[in-house]
Motif scaffolding. Structure first.
Motif, mmCIF file in Angstrom:
data_model
loop_
_atom_site.group_PDB
_atom_site.id
_atom_site.type_symbol
_atom_site.label_atom_id
_atom_site.label_comp_id
_atom_site.label_asym_id
_atom_site.label_seq_id
_atom_site.Cartn_x
_atom_site.Cartn_y
_atom_site.Cartn_z
ATOM 1 N N VAL A 213 0.780 -1.149 -0.037
ATOM 2 C CA VAL A 213 -0.086 0.032 0.010
ATOM 3 C C VAL A 213 0.978 1.109 0.174
ATOM 4 O O VAL A 213 0.352 2.120 -0.805
ATOM 5 N N ARG A 214 1.727 1.268 0.903
ATOM 6 C CA ARG A 214 2.764 2.416 0.933
ATOM 7 C C ARG A 214 3.446 2.686 -0.340
ATOM 8 O O ARG A 214 3.578 3.733 -0.829
ATOM 9 N N LYS A 215 3.809 1.593 -1.205
ATOM 10 C CA LYS A 215 4.801 1.599 -2.397
ATOM 11 C C LYS A 215 3.437 2.107 -3.540
ATOM 12 O O LYS A 215 4.170 3.136 -4.356
ATOM 13 N N LEU A 216 2.326 1.848 -3.304
ATOM 14 C CA LEU A 216 1.455 2.076 -4.487
ATOM 15 C C LEU A 216 1.009 3.675 -4.265
ATOM 16 O O LEU A 216 0.716 4.589 -5.289
ATOM 17 N N ARG A 217 1.005 4.347 -3.028
ATOM 18 C CA ARG A 217 0.862 5.643 -2.587
ATOM 19 C C ARG A 217 1.792 6.584 -3.089
ATOM 20 O O ARG A 217 1.457 7.696 -3.508
ATOM 21 N N ASN A 218 3.096 6.036 -3.231
ATOM 22 C CA ASN A 218 4.131 6.795 -3.743
ATOM 23 C C ASN A 218 4.291 6.601 -5.250
ATOM 24 O O ASN A 218 5.227 7.468 -5.619
ATOM 25 N N LEU B 215 -9.090 1.011 2.790
ATOM 26 C CA LEU B 215 -7.681 1.344 2.007
ATOM 27 C C LEU B 215 -8.044 1.308 0.579
ATOM 28 O O LEU B 215 -7.193 2.012 -0.082
ATOM 29 N N LYS B 216 -8.691 0.253 0.173
ATOM 30 C CA LYS B 216 -8.831 0.280 -1.332
ATOM 31 C C LYS B 216 -9.749 1.487 -1.884
ATOM 32 O O LYS B 216 -9.276 1.999 -3.120
ATOM 33 N N SER B 217 -10.402 2.284 -1.031
ATOM 34 C CA SER B 217 -11.047 3.325 -1.446
ATOM 35 C C SER B 217 -10.207 4.409 -1.736
ATOM 36 O O SER B 217 -10.053 5.249 -2.580
ATOM 37 N N LYS B 218 -9.419 4.576 -0.673
ATOM 38 C CA LYS B 218 -8.371 5.595 -0.672
ATOM 39 C C LYS B 218 -7.376 5.612 -2.002
ATOM 40 O O LYS B 218 -6.870 6.455 -2.500
ATOM 41 N N LEU B 219 -7.146 4.095 -1.982
ATOM 42 C CA LEU B 219 -5.852 3.995 -2.992
ATOM 43 C C LEU B 219 -6.582 4.259 -4.344
ATOM 44 O O LEU B 219 -5.768 4.875 -5.407
ATOM 45 N N ALA B 220 -7.789 3.883 -4.697
ATOM 46 C CA ALA B 220 -8.597 4.209 -6.125
ATOM 47 C C ALA B 220 -8.546 5.727 -6.267
ATOM 48 O O ALA B 220 -8.575 6.168 -7.320
ATOM 49 N N ARG B 221 -8.850 6.479 -5.050
ATOM 50 C CA ARG B 221 -9.069 7.841 -5.096
ATOM 51 C C ARG B 221 -7.656 8.450 -5.583
ATOM 52 O O ARG B 221 -7.561 9.426 -6.513
#
Length: 84
Positions: free
Chosen positions: A32-37, A72-78
């Motif tokens: 998740v951290r990697k995807l956010r960056n 988490l999925k919602s925030k990542l999609a946004r």
């Protein structure tokens, strides 16, 4: 100390499951951290599918709650939708 054979086994099982759950939860947190960056939208969308599957698996096994996985999925999609 436990007096029953079954409770000794339960202690062993709990310890091994705890380690396994910690490993998978930590792996998911790093993903998740990697995807956010990420800044590349195409790469982020490709990784989003894998991370989503990972979070769903953890939620199904109650390592994390289903609401946490959903949030988490919602925030990542946004985050991915905001990328240009």
């Amino acid at each position: 100390m436990a007096n029953h054979k079954s409770s000794l086994k339960r202690i062993r099982q709990t310890a091994s499951r705890r380690l396994r759950n910690r490993y998978y939860a930590k792996t998911a947190r790093n993903a998740v951290r990697k995807l956010r960056n990420m800044t590349d939208k195409a790469q982020a969308q490709a990784d989003y599918v894998k991370v989503t599957a990972m979070l769903d698996r953890l939620a199904a096994k109650n390592t994390i709650s289903k609401n946490k996985a959903s949030n988490l999925k919602s925030k990542l999609a946004r985050h991915i939708n905001k990328l240009a």
